[in-house]
Design an enzyme around this catalytic site. Structure first.
Site, PDB file in Angstrom:
ATOM      1  N   GLY A   9      89.585  10.959  19.051  1.00  0.00           N
ATOM      2  CA  GLY A   9      88.116  10.919  18.543  1.00  0.00           C
ATOM      3  C   GLY A   9      86.926  11.945  19.534  1.00  0.00           C
ATOM      4  O   GLY A   9      86.482  11.172  18.845  1.00  0.00           O
ATOM      5  N   ARG A  12      83.438  13.828  17.832  1.00  0.00           N
ATOM      6  CA  ARG A  12      82.294  13.656  17.884  1.00  0.00           C
ATOM      7  C   ARG A  12      82.029  12.720  18.137  1.00  0.00           C
ATOM      8  O   ARG A  12      82.632  11.532  18.875  1.00  0.00           O
ATOM      9  CB  ARG A  12      82.008  13.787  15.949  1.00  0.00           C
ATOM     10  CG  ARG A  12      82.591  13.024  15.655  1.00  0.00           C
ATOM     11  CD  ARG A  12      82.375  13.149  13.993  1.00  0.00           C
ATOM     12  NE  ARG A  12      83.251  12.952  12.688  1.00  0.00           N
ATOM     13  CZ  ARG A  12      83.011  11.978  12.371  1.00  0.00           C
ATOM     14  NH1 ARG A  12      81.539  11.187  11.724  1.00  0.00           N
ATOM     15  NH2 ARG A  12      83.755  11.655  11.454  1.00  0.00           N
ATOM     16  N   LEU A  58      95.088  12.579  13.645  1.00  0.00           N
ATOM     17  CA  LEU A  58      96.398  11.140  14.164  1.00  0.00           C
ATOM     18  C   LEU A  58      96.717  10.146  13.462  1.00  0.00           C
ATOM     19  O   LEU A  58      97.503   9.596  13.551  1.00  0.00           O
ATOM     20  CB  LEU A  58      95.090   9.752  14.696  1.00  0.00           C
ATOM     21  CG  LEU A  58      95.019  10.774  16.135  1.00  0.00           C
ATOM     22  CD1 LEU A  58      94.032  10.237  16.687  1.00  0.00           C
ATOM     23  CD2 LEU A  58      96.400  11.064  16.754  1.00  0.00           C
ATOM     24  N   SER A 135      85.745  -2.879  18.185  1.00  0.00           N
ATOM     25  CA  SER A 135      84.083  -2.884  17.279  1.00  0.00           C
ATOM     26  C   SER A 135      84.154  -4.499  17.320  1.00  0.00           C
ATOM     27  O   SER A 135      84.541  -5.361  17.451  1.00  0.00           O
ATOM     28  CB  SER A 135      84.400  -2.031  16.199  1.00  0.00           C
ATOM     29  OG  SER A 135      83.316  -2.513  15.289  1.00  0.00           O
ATOM     30  N   TYR A 148      89.384  -1.931   8.642  1.00  0.00           N
ATOM     31  CA  TYR A 148      88.625  -1.778   9.938  1.00  0.00           C
ATOM     32  C   TYR A 148      88.846  -2.669  10.233  1.00  0.00           C
ATOM     33  O   TYR A 148      89.598  -2.623  11.917  1.00  0.00           O
ATOM     34  CB  TYR A 148      87.557  -1.171   9.374  1.00  0.00           C
ATOM     35  CG  TYR A 148      87.046  -0.500  10.122  1.00  0.00           C
ATOM     36  CD1 TYR A 148      87.523   1.015  10.810  1.00  0.00           C
ATOM     37  CD2 TYR A 148      85.425  -1.196  11.678  1.00  0.00           C
ATOM     38  CE1 TYR A 148      86.279   1.492  12.145  1.00  0.00           C
ATOM     39  CE2 TYR A 148      85.280  -0.827  12.259  1.00  0.00           C
ATOM     40  CZ  TYR A 148      85.948   1.151  12.931  1.00  0.00           C
ATOM     41  OH  TYR A 148      85.256   1.430  14.213  1.00  0.00           O
ATOM     42  N   LYS A 152      91.193  -2.986  14.515  1.00  0.00           N
ATOM     43  CA  LYS A 152      90.627  -3.077  14.907  1.00  0.00           C
ATOM     44  C   LYS A 152      91.014  -5.280  15.928  1.00  0.00           C
ATOM     45  O   LYS A 152      90.802  -4.917  17.028  1.00  0.00           O
ATOM     46  CB  LYS A 152      88.556  -3.097  15.098  1.00  0.00           C
ATOM     47  CG  LYS A 152      88.593  -2.524  15.062  1.00  0.00           C
ATOM     48  CD  LYS A 152      89.029  -0.874  16.032  1.00  0.00           C
ATOM     49  CE  LYS A 152      88.033   0.027  15.911  1.00  0.00           C
ATOM     50  NZ  LYS A 152      88.668   1.005  16.732  1.00  0.00           N
TER      51      LYS A 152
END
Lengths: 240, 97
Positions: A9, A12, A58, A135, A148, A152
């Site tokens: 990743g 950015r 990915l 996260s 998400y 995580k």
């Protein structure tokens, strides 16, 4: 064989900041990125050969083992930072099956395969450091981030199990769970949302990516093996 | 081709595969401070008292060096070191072509 730090990743946001940070430490970095961003391209030009960029989506899970095999022909991956992430924001009941699969693929399945492929080589070399970027939503319910957050949470549990399994071979596996960061992913927040976050954060500000880099550096470069299997919340106290 | 190679079977693997296994196991024996005398084709794995991570490390080493995949089901019939050499010989299709 020259050692490299693999960062996913890297095009950015936090991944880019991590790449830049480790280059300043004179580490060789292999940046995995879906696209070649102008920022990474510029970093590569000025890195004096210290930055290798490998374009890899990915979401193409089947390609990851071969990607690592190719990198390992030239470098020994002594450390891995799994930073790539995609977010499909929205109430869970409105999320598509395709979106759920894509979110799980990039945020959980891909880092799992990367950990596995890199850990295999570390196992032979009896040395390695892995940092998974989690996260706040991995442990706290955040509206709109159901899948998400689930990914995580899964990554955090994988971190603990890998740490348990690999510690006898001098391989430490930890996770960093940032809260809100000043990155592209949080750029969609309104000013009102930003102020609310700051008000709820004991430090009274949004954490800078450079602060995450400092912790990642500690875990990769300086931390003893006894620090393993930990999920370190770095969110200005937001999660307290 | 030598006589040993033409007569190779899974229980009597080609010397080259035994050499590979010997090298891999020797490394583990050193790590675990076990006597090198244990390194014979007839040695049973259980007697080496390897833990699951030792076995994983050994198998990964073979997988990476030969670019093969050794599944859990492949290991089902492996009890002696010579069985492992035979298994690797079967899986190393590139060398068997």
């Amino acid at each position: 064989m020259e050692e490299t730090l693999l960062i996913t990743g890297a095009s950015r946001g936090l991944g880019l900041a991590l790449t830049r940070h480790f280059l300043t430490l004179d580490r060789h970095v292999t940046a995995l990125s879906r696209t070649l961003s102008p920022e990474v391209s510029s970093l590569q030009s000025s890195s004096l050969g210290k930055l290798e960029v490998v374009l890899q989506d990915l979401a193409r899970l089947d390609q990851i083992p071969n990607c690592i095999r190719e990198i390992e022909r030239r470098f020994a991956c002594s450390a891995l930072i799994n930073c790539a992430a995609v977010v499909e924001d929205g109430l869970f009941v409105r999320q598509s099956s395709k979106g759920i699969a894509a979110t799980l693929a990039v945020n959980l399945h891909a880092p799992a395969i990367l950990c596995q492929e890199v850990a295999k080589r570390m196992l032979i070399r009896h040395e390695g450091r892995i940092v998974n970027i989690s996260s706040l939503s991995g442990s706290r319910a955040v509206r709109g981030l159901g899948i998400y957050g689930a990914a995580k949470a899964g990554l955090e549990q994988l971190t603990r199990v890998l740490a348990l399994e690999l510690a006898p071979r001098n391989i430490a596996v930890n996770a960093i769970a940032p809260g809100y960061l000043e990155t592209d992913m949080s750029s969609g927040l309104s000013e009102i949302q930003r102020e609310r976050i700051k008000a709820r954060t004991p430090t009274g500000r949004i954490t800078a990516t450079t602060e995450i880099c400092t912790l990642a550096e500690f875990l990769i470069v300086k931390a003893p093996l006894s620090i393993t299997g930990q999920v370190i919340h770095q969110d200005g106290g937001f999660s307290l | 081709m030598s006589e040993a190679e033409t007569c190779a079977t899974s229980s009597n693997p080609r010397p080259v595969y035994w050499d590979l296994v010997e090298k891999g196991i020797a490394r583990l024996l050193r790590q675990k401070d076990l006597p090198p005398a244990l390194l014979t084709p007839e040695t049973v794995f259980v007697s080496l008292k390897l833990d699951s991570l030792d076995v994983a490390e050994m198998l990964v080493d073979f997988e990476l060096s030969l670019e093969i995949e050794i599944g859990a089901e492949d290991m089902a019939g492996v009890t002696k070191l010579s069985d492992l050499a035979g298994l690797i010989q079967r899986l190393d299709t590139s060398a068997n072509v």
